[in-house]
Write a protein that holds these residues in place. Sequence first.
Motif, PDB file in Angstrom:
ATOM      1  N   PRO A 171      -2.866 -15.089   6.215  1.00 44.27           N
ATOM      2  CA  PRO A 171      -2.776 -13.696   5.760  1.00 44.27           C
ATOM      3  C   PRO A 171      -2.337 -12.777   6.900  1.00 44.27           C
ATOM      4  CG  PRO A 171      -4.814 -14.702   5.004  1.00 44.27           C
ATOM      5  CD  PRO A 171      -4.202 -15.671   5.978  1.00 44.27           C
ATOM      6  N   HIS A 172      -1.457 -11.849   6.587  1.00 46.53           N
ATOM      7  CA  HIS A 172      -0.972 -10.933   7.621  1.00 46.53           C
ATOM      8  C   HIS A 172      -0.442  -9.659   6.965  1.00 46.53           C
ATOM      9  CE1 HIS A 172       2.534 -13.339   6.379  1.00 46.53           C
ATOM     10  NE2 HIS A 172       3.250 -12.236   6.601  1.00 46.53           N
ATOM     11  N   ILE A 173      -0.260  -8.643   7.775  1.00 44.44           N
ATOM     12  CA  ILE A 173       0.265  -7.361   7.307  1.00 44.44           C
ATOM     13  C   ILE A 173       1.610  -7.103   7.971  1.00 44.44           C
ATOM     14  CG2 ILE A 173      -0.039  -4.843   7.417  1.00 44.44           C
ATOM     15  CD1 ILE A 173      -3.060  -5.343   7.212  1.00 44.44           C
ATOM     16  N   HIS A 174       2.589  -6.702   7.152  1.00 43.34           N
ATOM     17  CA  HIS A 174       3.874  -6.230   7.660  1.00 43.34           C
ATOM     18  C   HIS A 174       3.889  -4.705   7.578  1.00 43.34           C
ATOM     19  CE1 HIS A 174       6.398  -9.785   8.220  1.00 43.34           C
ATOM     20  NE2 HIS A 174       5.834 -10.308   7.148  1.00 43.34           N
ATOM     21  N   ALA A 175       4.380  -4.070   8.615  1.00 44.86           N
ATOM     22  CA  ALA A 175       4.538  -2.613   8.586  1.00 44.86           C
ATOM     23  C   ALA A 175       5.868  -2.249   9.233  1.00 44.86           C
ATOM     24  CB  ALA A 175       3.386  -1.924   9.312  1.00 44.86           C
ATOM     25  N   HIS A 190       7.147   4.058  -0.079  1.00 47.95           N
ATOM     26  CA  HIS A 190       6.963   2.691  -0.574  1.00 47.95           C
ATOM     27  C   HIS A 190       7.652   2.482  -1.918  1.00 47.95           C
ATOM     28  CE1 HIS A 190       3.767   5.246  -2.171  1.00 47.95           C
ATOM     29  NE2 HIS A 190       3.743   4.450  -3.237  1.00 47.95           N
ATOM     30  N   ASP A 191       8.046   3.573  -2.593  1.00 46.24           N
ATOM     31  CA  ASP A 191       8.676   3.481  -3.912  1.00 46.24           C
ATOM     32  C   ASP A 191      10.185   3.289  -3.856  1.00 46.24           C
ATOM     33  OD1 ASP A 191       6.311   3.684  -5.298  1.00 46.24           O
ATOM     34  OD2 ASP A 191       6.422   5.856  -5.547  1.00 46.24           O
ATOM     35  N   TYR A 219       0.823  -1.204   0.000  1.00 47.80           N
ATOM     36  CA  TYR A 219       0.000   0.000   0.000  1.00 47.80           C
ATOM     37  C   TYR A 219       0.864   1.264   0.000  1.00 47.80           C
ATOM     38  CZ  TYR A 219      -4.251  -2.690   0.858  1.00 47.80           C
ATOM     39  OH  TYR A 219      -5.309  -3.538   0.726  1.00 47.80           O
ATOM     40  N   PRO A 220       0.422   2.294  -0.694  1.00 50.42           N
ATOM     41  CA  PRO A 220       1.156   3.574  -0.667  1.00 50.42           C
ATOM     42  C   PRO A 220       1.185   4.136   0.753  1.00 50.42           C
ATOM     43  CG  PRO A 220      -0.448   3.544  -2.461  1.00 50.42           C
ATOM     44  CD  PRO A 220      -0.750   2.353  -1.593  1.00 50.42           C
ATOM     45  N   PHE A 269       3.766  -0.668   4.459  1.00 49.35           N
ATOM     46  CA  PHE A 269       2.511  -1.265   4.914  1.00 49.35           C
ATOM     47  C   PHE A 269       2.118  -2.256   3.826  1.00 49.35           C
ATOM     48  CE2 PHE A 269      -2.015  -1.669   5.759  1.00 49.35           C
ATOM     49  CZ  PHE A 269      -2.048  -1.713   7.145  1.00 49.35           C
ATOM     50  N   VAL A 270       2.412  -3.553   4.055  1.00 52.68           N
ATOM     51  CA  VAL A 270       2.300  -4.565   2.996  1.00 52.68           C
ATOM     52  C   VAL A 270       1.484  -5.756   3.474  1.00 52.68           C
ATOM     53  CG1 VAL A 270       3.578  -6.124   1.478  1.00 52.68           C
ATOM     54  CG2 VAL A 270       4.526  -3.873   2.030  1.00 52.68           C
ATOM     55  N   LEU A 271       0.518  -6.164   2.660  1.00 53.73           N
ATOM     56  CA  LEU A 271      -0.278  -7.362   2.922  1.00 53.73           C
ATOM     57  C   LEU A 271       0.396  -8.560   2.267  1.00 53.73           C
ATOM     58  CD1 LEU A 271      -2.953  -8.816   3.786  1.00 53.73           C
ATOM     59  CD2 LEU A 271      -3.810  -8.239   1.495  1.00 53.73           C
TER      60      LEU A 271
END
Length: 325
Positions: free
Chosen positions: A144-148, A54-55, A47-48, A135-137
């Motif tokens: 399923p999980h999110i890394h931040a 994120h880029d 996610y942006p 912030f990545v799914l």
Amino acid sequence: MGNFAVMVVSKGKGSGAGVGGHIDREEKWKHTYKHADPTKTHLNRSYPVPNKFHDVPVPIAINRVIQKGYKKTRKNSNELAPIRKDAVRLIKHIFTGSHEEMMKLAADEDKFFEWQKACSNFLQREYGKDNIVRFVLHMDEKTPHIHAITVPLTEDGRLSAKEIIGNKEVLRERLDRYAEIVKPFGLERGLRYSGTTHETQQAYNARLERANEMAMKKEVPDPSKMDMRLKPEKVKEDFQKIIRDQQMLINMAQRSEEERKKSKERMDQHLDQARKLMFSAQKEAKDYKQLQIAMRNPKFLETQLNAVLEQRNQRNQGRNKGKNL
């Protein structure tokens, strides 16, 4: 029962290249996600985040956050204080839940997206939106999980993971707040254990597996009757591995900094040499231009000729004087 809400928080030193490579699924860090299913990697979503961090690679994003927000100065001076080499530069976060409940949640596309948005809003409120660099799914692993990733900058511009993460009581309160926002998604506050500060990815995976096994049972064991003792040998082994990994990251960062300094010194030398050549060329051009202007004036040539004749006469007089002696 056993529909646990899971939030893992851990400190990170070094450049963040390793955890960034894992989250972004970089090829050279493939050994950190061997358990991932490559046929599902396309389902992952990055996610942006603010400032388009994120880029860029995680180490660069972390440095940009620090350059922009770091304001700690030396005592009695406006000069920025140097950042300690062993300073914690990032905080790692994982948001998920018990396997069965997360799979049910992922099956409902709208509800699943609302859970992700709730986690994002929670992260922004707790750590500041400008301090988020990832912030990545992840959908290519079992659950399923999110890394931040966030940078531990305080409101007054200091780098302090200790202050941002807080003590055990602060962590428990944060977990309570997280559990509250994910209640609508069928996830509940589990054991009052945060798995904080130094939990490795492997330790998290093992703990999540234990939670999944508990969720598959009809009844969840009473925590007060559980044997929570740790094996000293295993703890020692885990900490030694953490220390080795962190030392490797520190060494990499130090080598990178040394190379950067050497490169800057070489660049400064080239710039100095270029400036000297430029000033010399400018002076020669100026002298040549003045000579061109002067040569257009007949009197200049006459003056130069007279000067040459005068010098010749002086030399001849010197020679004649020597003969008379």
